[in-house]
Design a protein around this motif. Structure first.
Motif, PDB file in Angstrom:
ATOM      1  N   GLU A 247       0.836  -1.182   0.000  1.00 50.70           N
ATOM      2  CA  GLU A 247       0.000   0.000   0.000  1.00 50.70           C
ATOM      3  C   GLU A 247       0.881   1.246   0.000  1.00 50.70           C
ATOM      4  OE1 GLU A 247      -3.188  -0.122  -0.291  1.00 50.70           O
ATOM      5  OE2 GLU A 247      -3.343  -2.309  -0.118  1.00 50.70           O
ATOM      6  N   GLU A 248       0.312   2.390  -0.349  1.00 50.62           N
ATOM      7  CA  GLU A 248       1.069   3.630  -0.381  1.00 50.62           C
ATOM      8  C   GLU A 248       1.436   4.058   1.038  1.00 50.62           C
ATOM      9  OE1 GLU A 248      -0.599   6.804  -2.578  1.00 50.62           O
ATOM     10  OE2 GLU A 248      -1.050   5.587  -4.349  1.00 50.62           O
ATOM     11  N   CYS A 249       2.671   4.592   1.203  1.00 52.18           N
ATOM     12  CA  CYS A 249       3.054   5.177   2.485  1.00 52.18           C
ATOM     13  C   CYS A 249       2.170   6.392   2.753  1.00 52.18           C
ATOM     14  CB  CYS A 249       4.528   5.602   2.457  1.00 52.18           C
ATOM     15  SG  CYS A 249       5.692   4.233   2.289  1.00 52.18           S
ATOM     16  N   LYS A 250       1.685   6.520   3.969  1.00 58.49           N
ATOM     17  CA  LYS A 250       0.789   7.618   4.301  1.00 58.49           C
ATOM     18  C   LYS A 250       1.615   8.846   4.632  1.00 58.49           C
ATOM     19  CE  LYS A 250      -2.850   4.546   5.971  1.00 58.49           C
ATOM     20  NZ  LYS A 250      -3.595   4.660   4.736  1.00 58.49           N
ATOM     21  N   GLU A 251       2.132   9.489   3.588  1.00 56.06           N
ATOM     22  CA  GLU A 251       2.936  10.695   3.761  1.00 56.06           C
ATOM     23  C   GLU A 251       2.411  11.744   2.811  1.00 56.06           C
ATOM     24  OE1 GLU A 251       7.251  12.442   4.244  1.00 56.06           O
ATOM     25  OE2 GLU A 251       6.295  10.849   5.348  1.00 56.06           O
ATOM     26  N   GLN A 252       2.163  12.937   3.325  1.00 57.34           N
ATOM     27  CA  GLN A 252       1.613  14.000   2.491  1.00 57.34           C
ATOM     28  C   GLN A 252       2.667  14.484   1.513  1.00 57.34           C
ATOM     29  OE1 GLN A 252       0.146  17.317   4.676  1.00 57.34           O
ATOM     30  NE2 GLN A 252      -0.720  18.346   2.899  1.00 57.34           N
ATOM     31  N   SER A 253       2.289  14.637   0.263  1.00 56.80           N
ATOM     32  CA  SER A 253       3.206  15.139  -0.758  1.00 56.80           C
ATOM     33  C   SER A 253       2.638  16.412  -1.362  1.00 56.80           C
ATOM     34  CB  SER A 253       3.416  14.086  -1.857  1.00 56.80           C
ATOM     35  OG  SER A 253       2.196  13.788  -2.489  1.00 56.80           O
TER      36      SER A 253
END
Length: 299
Positions: A247-253
């Motif tokens: 799954e995608e890392c939960k980091e705001q970009s």
């Protein structure tokens, strides 16, 4: 050797189908990063020098030549991935906080307004991120093995694995809007000119644009693909159902041009899983099996 010969040279018991117990590096949790790294994350490009690729050293920012009107980026490589820390999360039992640093090395090429190349120089940028992954509880045991050419005692895990791939997207000059008095500094790629200081009347030349501003640094934009995993060596019987996509890392970009294009790309799983054909087992099953090895609710 033919198939018949292979069968003839093994006993019937060995050739028959059976389940085997193996030591496997079981992935307890994983996530992926697809992030367009802007100057807000990377800062200004810095001069590359051997040894300046750890968190304790930082080189000087690159100052553009005085006659440079544009800059481009080429030959970018993700030169080093450092696992800075791995700590148990203080609030979520069985979860671990992982801090990872990515170091990029590339070449900057400066050109004049006429498109003539002035010079090129090697540069570097770095990016640090933190993620939280499920890794089961900490085990009060140590392990040793000569498989990795070492008999030293080591922690039983969980262990961190990080893979990455990066692409250079954009390089641009950063301009200062102050005016300069002396336009003939003639700084080269390695010069150490300072910004104009109007307080004491000192002024140094930079590349002057049509609006009177001058370049003082280089900003780059880099696209990063990465996969971060937490795993442990376990005795296990496995049945494969294909590749697992994290799954995608939960980091705001921050999405800025040219990041819109990069963020919409399909994640290149074939880089991290050679031979990947699209047959996947969803990663939601990773770390969710019974008997997770910790005294808490599994994911």
């Amino acid at each position: 050797m033919s198939t018949f010969e292979l069968k003839a040279n093994c006993s019937e018991s060995r050739c028959s189908s059976r389940e085997d117990c193996i030591i496997a590096q079981k992935i307890f949790d994983q996530c992926r990063i697809q992030q367009c790294l802007t100057p807000n994350s990377l800062g200004s490009a810095r001069a590359y020098a051997y040894g300046y690729d750890d968190c304790c050293k930082e080189s000087e920012p690159i100052v553009p030549p005085s006659n440079a009107s544009s800059v481009s980026i080429r030959d970018l490589v993700l030169s080093k991935i450092s696992i800075i820390s791995k700590k148990q999360n203080p609030f979520k039992k069985c979860y671990w906080d992982i801090e990872v640093r990515f170091i990029f090395v590339y070449t900057l090429v400066f050109t004049t307004a006429d498109g003539c190349e002035i010079c090129s120089t090697k540069a570097t940028s770095s990016y640090t991120t933190k993620v939280t992954l499920f890794g089961s509880d900490d085990a009060d045991v140590v392990v040793a093995s000569d498989l990795y050419c070492s008999n030293d005692l080591a922690s039983s895990g969980p262990f961190v694995s990080v893979e990455g791939k990066a692409v250079g997207l954009l390089a641009e000059l950063k301009y200062c809007n102050q005016s300069c008095c002396d336009y003939n500094c003639g700084c080269g790629c390695s010069c150490e000119c300072d910004c104009c200081d109007n307080d004491n009347g000192y002024a140094v030349s930079r590349s002057i644009s049509t609006n009177g501003s001058y370049s003082i640094a280089v900003h780059v934009t880099i696209g990063l693909f990465a996969v971060i995993k937490l795993f442990r060596p376990v005795n296990i019987v496995v049945r494969t159902e294909g590749y697992c996509i994290p799954e995608e890392c939960k980091e705001q970009s921050i999405a800025e041009d040219p990041c819109d294009f990069f963020n919409n790309l399909d994640f290149p799983m074939n880089i991290f899983e050679p031979g990947f054909t699209g047959n996947v087992a969803h990663s939601s099953s990773v770390g969710n099996s019974d008997g997770c090895g910790c005294n808490c609710g599994c994911k």
